[in-house]
Write a protein that holds these residues in place. Structure first.
Motif, PDB file in Angstrom:
ATOM      1  N   SER A 127       0.837  -1.199   0.000  1.00  0.00           N
ATOM      2  CA  SER A 127       0.000   0.000   0.000  1.00  0.00           C
ATOM      3  C   SER A 127       0.873   1.251   0.000  1.00  0.00           C
ATOM      4  O   SER A 127       1.847   1.334   0.751  1.00  0.00           O
ATOM      5  N   LEU A 128       0.523   2.219  -0.848  1.00  0.00           N
ATOM      6  CA  LEU A 128       1.242   3.489  -0.914  1.00  0.00           C
ATOM      7  C   LEU A 128       0.252   4.636  -1.066  1.00  0.00           C
ATOM      8  O   LEU A 128      -0.762   4.510  -1.761  1.00  0.00           O
ATOM      9  N   SER A 129       0.573   5.749  -0.422  1.00  0.00           N
ATOM     10  CA  SER A 129      -0.175   6.987  -0.602  1.00  0.00           C
ATOM     11  C   SER A 129       0.822   8.073  -0.969  1.00  0.00           C
ATOM     12  O   SER A 129       1.681   8.424  -0.158  1.00  0.00           O
ATOM     13  N   LEU A 130       0.729   8.612  -2.183  1.00  0.00           N
ATOM     14  CA  LEU A 130       1.726   9.541  -2.700  1.00  0.00           C
ATOM     15  C   LEU A 130       1.103  10.899  -2.984  1.00  0.00           C
ATOM     16  O   LEU A 130       0.074  10.994  -3.666  1.00  0.00           O
ATOM     17  N   SER A 131       1.722  11.933  -2.441  1.00  0.00           N
ATOM     18  CA  SER A 131       1.381  13.303  -2.808  1.00  0.00           C
ATOM     19  C   SER A 131       2.459  13.771  -3.770  1.00  0.00           C
ATOM     20  O   SER A 131       3.591  14.027  -3.374  1.00  0.00           O
ATOM     21  N   HIS A 155       9.535  -0.218  -8.798  1.00  0.00           N
ATOM     22  CA  HIS A 155      10.246  -0.809  -7.661  1.00  0.00           C
ATOM     23  C   HIS A 155       9.284  -1.402  -6.627  1.00  0.00           C
ATOM     24  O   HIS A 155       9.725  -1.947  -5.621  1.00  0.00           O
ATOM     25  N   HIS A 156       7.981  -1.283  -6.874  1.00  0.00           N
ATOM     26  CA  HIS A 156       6.969  -1.789  -5.940  1.00  0.00           C
ATOM     27  C   HIS A 156       6.032  -2.734  -6.690  1.00  0.00           C
ATOM     28  O   HIS A 156       4.882  -2.399  -6.985  1.00  0.00           O
ATOM     29  N   PRO A 157       6.493  -3.909  -7.000  1.00  0.00           N
ATOM     30  CA  PRO A 157       5.740  -4.816  -7.883  1.00  0.00           C
ATOM     31  C   PRO A 157       4.501  -5.449  -7.257  1.00  0.00           C
ATOM     32  O   PRO A 157       3.685  -6.034  -7.965  1.00  0.00           O
ATOM     33  N   TYR A 158       4.353  -5.359  -5.946  1.00  0.00           N
ATOM     34  CA  TYR A 158       3.249  -6.067  -5.288  1.00  0.00           C
ATOM     35  C   TYR A 158       2.227  -5.117  -4.668  1.00  0.00           C
ATOM     36  O   TYR A 158       1.544  -5.464  -3.708  1.00  0.00           O
ATOM     37  N   LEU A 159       2.112  -3.938  -5.221  1.00  0.00           N
ATOM     38  CA  LEU A 159       1.130  -2.979  -4.703  1.00  0.00           C
ATOM     39  C   LEU A 159      -0.290  -3.474  -4.977  1.00  0.00           C
ATOM     40  O   LEU A 159      -0.622  -3.877  -6.087  1.00  0.00           O
ATOM     41  N   SER A 160      -1.114  -3.401  -3.944  1.00  0.00           N
ATOM     42  CA  SER A 160      -2.535  -3.689  -4.112  1.00  0.00           C
ATOM     43  C   SER A 160      -3.389  -2.452  -3.861  1.00  0.00           C
ATOM     44  O   SER A 160      -4.555  -2.408  -4.251  1.00  0.00           O
ATOM     45  N   SER A 161      -2.795  -1.432  -3.208  1.00  0.00           N
ATOM     46  CA  SER A 161      -3.527  -0.207  -2.898  1.00  0.00           C
ATOM     47  C   SER A 161      -2.646   1.002  -3.183  1.00  0.00           C
ATOM     48  O   SER A 161      -1.502   1.064  -2.722  1.00  0.00           O
ATOM     49  N   LEU A 162      -3.168   1.973  -3.949  1.00  0.00           N
ATOM     50  CA  LEU A 162      -2.390   3.150  -4.333  1.00  0.00           C
ATOM     51  C   LEU A 162      -3.283   4.382  -4.343  1.00  0.00           C
ATOM     52  O   LEU A 162      -4.375   4.373  -4.917  1.00  0.00           O
ATOM     53  N   SER A 163      -2.800   5.440  -3.700  1.00  0.00           N
ATOM     54  CA  SER A 163      -3.494   6.726  -3.706  1.00  0.00           C
ATOM     55  C   SER A 163      -2.557   7.794  -4.258  1.00  0.00           C
ATOM     56  O   SER A 163      -1.439   7.950  -3.776  1.00  0.00           O
ATOM     57  N   LEU A 164      -3.004   8.522  -5.274  1.00  0.00           N
ATOM     58  CA  LEU A 164      -2.209   9.567  -5.913  1.00  0.00           C
ATOM     59  C   LEU A 164      -2.920  10.907  -5.773  1.00  0.00           C
ATOM     60  O   LEU A 164      -4.074  11.051  -6.187  1.00  0.00           O
ATOM     61  N   SER A 165      -2.237  11.865  -5.170  1.00  0.00           N
ATOM     62  CA  SER A 165      -2.748  13.233  -5.107  1.00  0.00           C
ATOM     63  C   SER A 165      -1.648  14.163  -5.574  1.00  0.00           C
ATOM     64  O   SER A 165      -0.475  13.783  -5.642  1.00  0.00           O
ATOM     65  N   VAL A 217      -7.207   8.393  -7.548  1.00  0.00           N
ATOM     66  CA  VAL A 217      -6.494   9.406  -8.323  1.00  0.00           C
ATOM     67  C   VAL A 217      -7.179  10.736  -8.061  1.00  0.00           C
ATOM     68  O   VAL A 217      -8.208  11.059  -8.658  1.00  0.00           O
ATOM     69  N   LEU A 218      -6.601  11.509  -7.140  1.00  0.00           N
ATOM     70  CA  LEU A 218      -7.188  12.791  -6.740  1.00  0.00           C
ATOM     71  C   LEU A 218      -6.444  13.901  -7.461  1.00  0.00           C
ATOM     72  O   LEU A 218      -5.593  14.584  -6.911  1.00  0.00           O
ATOM     73  N   ALA A 219      -6.763  14.060  -8.730  1.00  0.00           N
ATOM     74  CA  ALA A 219      -6.097  15.052  -9.573  1.00  0.00           C
ATOM     75  C   ALA A 219      -7.157  15.663 -10.479  1.00  0.00           C
ATOM     76  O   ALA A 219      -8.331  15.743 -10.108  1.00  0.00           O
ATOM     77  N   ALA A 220      -6.753  16.075 -11.683  1.00  0.00           N
ATOM     78  CA  ALA A 220      -7.712  16.586 -12.648  1.00  0.00           C
ATOM     79  C   ALA A 220      -8.595  15.438 -13.136  1.00  0.00           C
ATOM     80  O   ALA A 220      -8.282  14.267 -12.927  1.00  0.00           O
ATOM     81  N   PRO A 221      -9.713  15.745 -13.799  1.00  0.00           N
ATOM     82  CA  PRO A 221     -10.591  14.685 -14.296  1.00  0.00           C
ATOM     83  C   PRO A 221      -9.866  13.705 -15.214  1.00  0.00           C
ATOM     84  O   PRO A 221      -8.959  14.074 -15.962  1.00  0.00           O
ATOM     85  N   VAL A 222     -10.281  12.457 -15.133  1.00  0.00           N
ATOM     86  CA  VAL A 222      -9.738  11.391 -15.963  1.00  0.00           C
ATOM     87  C   VAL A 222     -10.703  11.139 -17.123  1.00  0.00           C
ATOM     88  O   VAL A 222     -11.926  11.159 -16.937  1.00  0.00           O
ATOM     89  N   SER A 223     -10.181  10.909 -18.306  1.00  0.00           N
ATOM     90  CA  SER A 223     -11.039  10.677 -19.464  1.00  0.00           C
ATOM     91  C   SER A 223     -11.595   9.258 -19.450  1.00  0.00           C
ATOM     92  O   SER A 223     -11.015   8.350 -18.856  1.00  0.00           O
TER      93      SER A 223
END
Length: 464
Positions: A42-46, A63-73, A104-110
Motif C-alpha cells: 500500500s502506498l499513498s503519494l502526494s 520498484h513496488h511490484p506487489y502494490l494492491s492499494s495506491l493513492s495519488l494526489s 487518483v485525486l487530480a484533474a478529471p480522468v477521461s
C-alpha cells in the motif's frame, strides 16, 4: 545478519514493523531497500517534483511490484490537466497490473483512459476518480471486479445531455458502494446508474444539488432491495427527495448520516414513515433538528444501537433525557460532539448515564466546557464502556482519569488529545493501572520514556 536471513523472512519482518521504521530500513543496504519496496502493498503519494512527471512515477512504481492499494494526489504546484491525469492512470496500468484499490485525486480522468485501465488492471475492486462534464458511467461495466466507486464531478454546466449510446446493462454489474460528489442540475448521465445499479448496499452524496431524473431515482430506490447505508453531506437541495423515497420504498436501511443540510419537516416525515429498522443514525443539523425528531427516532427505531449527534443547538436536555429512557436497553454508542446542551443543562450526563447503562462507546469530544464532575457522573453508571473519546475537552483535569480507572474496567480505547488540563503524571498512572487498555490517543509531549516503556510492555498502542 544480512546474509543469514532469506529474502522472504526479511520481507515478513518489514511488513510487521511500524511505518516510522521505513526510512531507517532503507539506509541499511541496497538489498534491504529493494526488499522493503517489494514488501509494500500500500502506498499513498502526494506528487510533487521530481515525481510529478509520468516517467518519474513509472520508475518509482516499478520498484513496488506487489502494490494492491495506491493513492495519488497532487501538490498545488503540479500541473493538473486531464492529459496529465490520464498519463498518471497509464503509469498505474503499466506498472501495477495487480492493483485492487486506486485513488487518483487530480484533474478529471477521461473515459478512454478508464477503459484502458480496466483492460490492464482487471482486479480493481475500489476506484476513486474525478470526471468532467458531460458525465457518463457506462464504462463501469468494463471493471468486472469493481465493488466500490467514488466519483467527483467537475467542470461547467452543459445542460441536459442525451446519452443514446448508453444502453442498459442486461447482465448487471457488481457495484455495491457508490459515492457521488458535486452533482448539479443537468447531470443526467446519472440516470444510467439508476437504471442499472441493482446491488448497491452503500450510497453517499457529497455537495450535490441533484439526483438526475427524480422519477428514475425513485424507481431505483423502489427496486433496490439491498441498500443498507446512506450518507448525505451538504446536500440540502436533495435531502427531502432522497428521504421521501427511502421512507416510502426502502425497508433494508441500517445506517443514515445527514450533515449540514436538511429540512425539519422532511426529516420528521422520514422518521415517522420509515419502514427500515435503523441501527445507526448520525446527524449534524444545528438548525434543523429539535426534540420532535429525537422523540420520533426513539419511538420508531426501537432497535437503534448507535446515535451520533453533533452541534445540537435546538435540542434540549429534556429531549435527550426522554430519548435515553426510551432506548435504555438497546443503545450501545452515544456521541454528543460540540453539543452546548451539556453546558446548558446541569446534570444531563448523570441522567443519561442512569438510563443508558449498556453503553459501550461514549464520545463527548469538543465539549470544552465539560467539567470533571459531569464526566464522572456518567462514567459512574456506564461500567461497560470500552471506547471513550474526550478530544478537545479542555475543561477536564487529571482528576478525571481517576474516575476512568475506577469505573471503566473494560476500557480498551481512549482519546484524550487536546485535553490540556490532563497532565503527564495522570497519563503515566492511567497506562500503569489500566487492565484492558490497548489504544491511547494523546499528545507526544505527554509521553515520557517511562510511559512508553510501560505501554510497550502492556501492548498499548500510543497514537498522537
Amino acid at each position: 545478519m544480512d546474509t543469514i536471513l532469506c529474502d522472504e523472512l526479511l520481507q515478513e519482518i518489514f511488513r510487521r514493523l511500524p511505518p516510522p521504521s521505513s526510512p531507517a530500513i532503507s539506509l541499511v543496504s541496497k538489498r534491504w531497500l529493494r526488499l522493503l519496496r517489494s514488501s509494500k502493498s500500500s502506498l499513498s503519494l502526494s506528487l510533487s517534483p521530481p515525481f510529478s512527471t509520468p516517467s518519474s512515477l513509472s520508475a518509482f512504481l516499478s520498484h513496488h511490484p506487489y502494490l494492491s492499494s495506491l493513492s495519488l494526489s497532487l501538490s498545488s504546484a503540479t500541473n493538473t490537466t486531464t492529459t496529465f491525469s490520464d498519463q498518471l492512470v497509464a503509469c498505474v496500468a503499466l506498472c501495477c497490473p495487480s492493483i485492487q484499490h486506486l485513488r487518483v485525486l487530480a484533474a478529471p480522468v477521461s473515459v478512454s483512459s478508464l477503459l484502458s485501465l480496466s483492460t490492464s488492471c482487471s482486479n480493481i475492486c475500489s476506484l476513486t476518480v474525478s470526471l468532467s462534464r458531460p458525465v457518463s458511467f457506462s464504462w463501469i461495466v468494463c471493471f468486472r471486479s469493481l465493488k466500490s466507486l467514488s466519483v467527483i464531478l467537475s467542470g461547467r454546466d452543459l445542460g441536459e445531455i442525451e446519452y443514446a449510446d448508453e444502453i442498459g446493462c442486461e447482465s448487471g454489474f457488481e457495484l455495491e458502494s457508490l459515492c457521488l460528489s458535486g452533482v448539479r442540475q443537468g447531470d443526467f448521465g446519472l440516470n444510467w446508474l439508476w437504471m442499472n445499479c441493482k446491488k448497491l448496499r452503500i450510497l453517499h452524496f457529497k455537495s450535490c444539488e441533484s439526483v438526475g431524473d427524480n422519477a428514475l431515482f425513485s424507481g431505483f430506490i423502489k427496486g433496490l432491495q439491498t441498500l443498507q447505508e446512506v450518507e448525505l453531506r451538504t446536500c440540502r437541495g436533495i435531502v427531502d427527495v432522497i428521504l421521501f423515497n427511502l421512507a416510502e420504498f426502502c425497508a433494508s436501511l441500517c445506517s443514515l448520516l445527514i450533515y449540514d443540510g436538511g429540512s425539519r419537516e422532511g426529516l420528521l416525515y422520514f422518521i415517522r414513515q420509515c419502514k427500515s429498522n435503523l441501527r445507526k443514525i448520525e446527524l449534524r443539523l444545528p438548525l434543523d433538528l429539535d426534540n420532535r425528531h429525537l422523540l420520533g427516532i426513539a419511538e420508531n427505531f426501537g432497535g437503534l444501537s448507535s446515535f451520533r449527534l453533533q452541534s445540537c443547538c435546538l435540542v434540549t436536555g429534556e429531549g435527550l433525557k426522554r430519548f435515553g429512557v426510551a432506548l435504555s436497553n438497546v443503545l450501545e454508542e452515544l456521541v454528543l460532539i460540540n453539543c452546548d446542551v451539556i453546558e446548558r443543562e446541569s446534570g444531563l450526563l448523570s441522567t443519561l448515564g442512569q438510563s443508558l447503562r449498556h453503553l459501550k462507546k461514549l464520545d463527548l469530544s469538543y465539549n470544552d466546557s465539560l467539567l470533571d464532575k459531569e464526566l464522572v457522573s456518567i462514567l459512574v453508571s456506564c461500567n461497560y464502556v470500552c471506547e471513550l473519546k474526550l478530544r478537545g475537552c479542555s475543561g477536564l483535569t487529571s482528576a478525571a482519569t481517576v474516575s476512568m480507572l475506577k469505573n471503566c474496567k473494560l476500557l480498551e480505547s481512549l482519546d484524550m488529545r487536546n485535553c490540556c488540563g490532563i497532565e503527564e503524571e495522570a497519563i503515566r498512572l492511567l497506562v500503569m493501572n489500566s487492565q484492558r487498555l490497548r489504544r491511547l490517543h494523546v499528545e507526544e509531549y505527554k509521553l515520557s520514556g517511562v510511559v512508553r516503556m510501560l505501554a510497550l510492555n502492556k501492548g498499548i498502542e500510543l497514537l498522537d
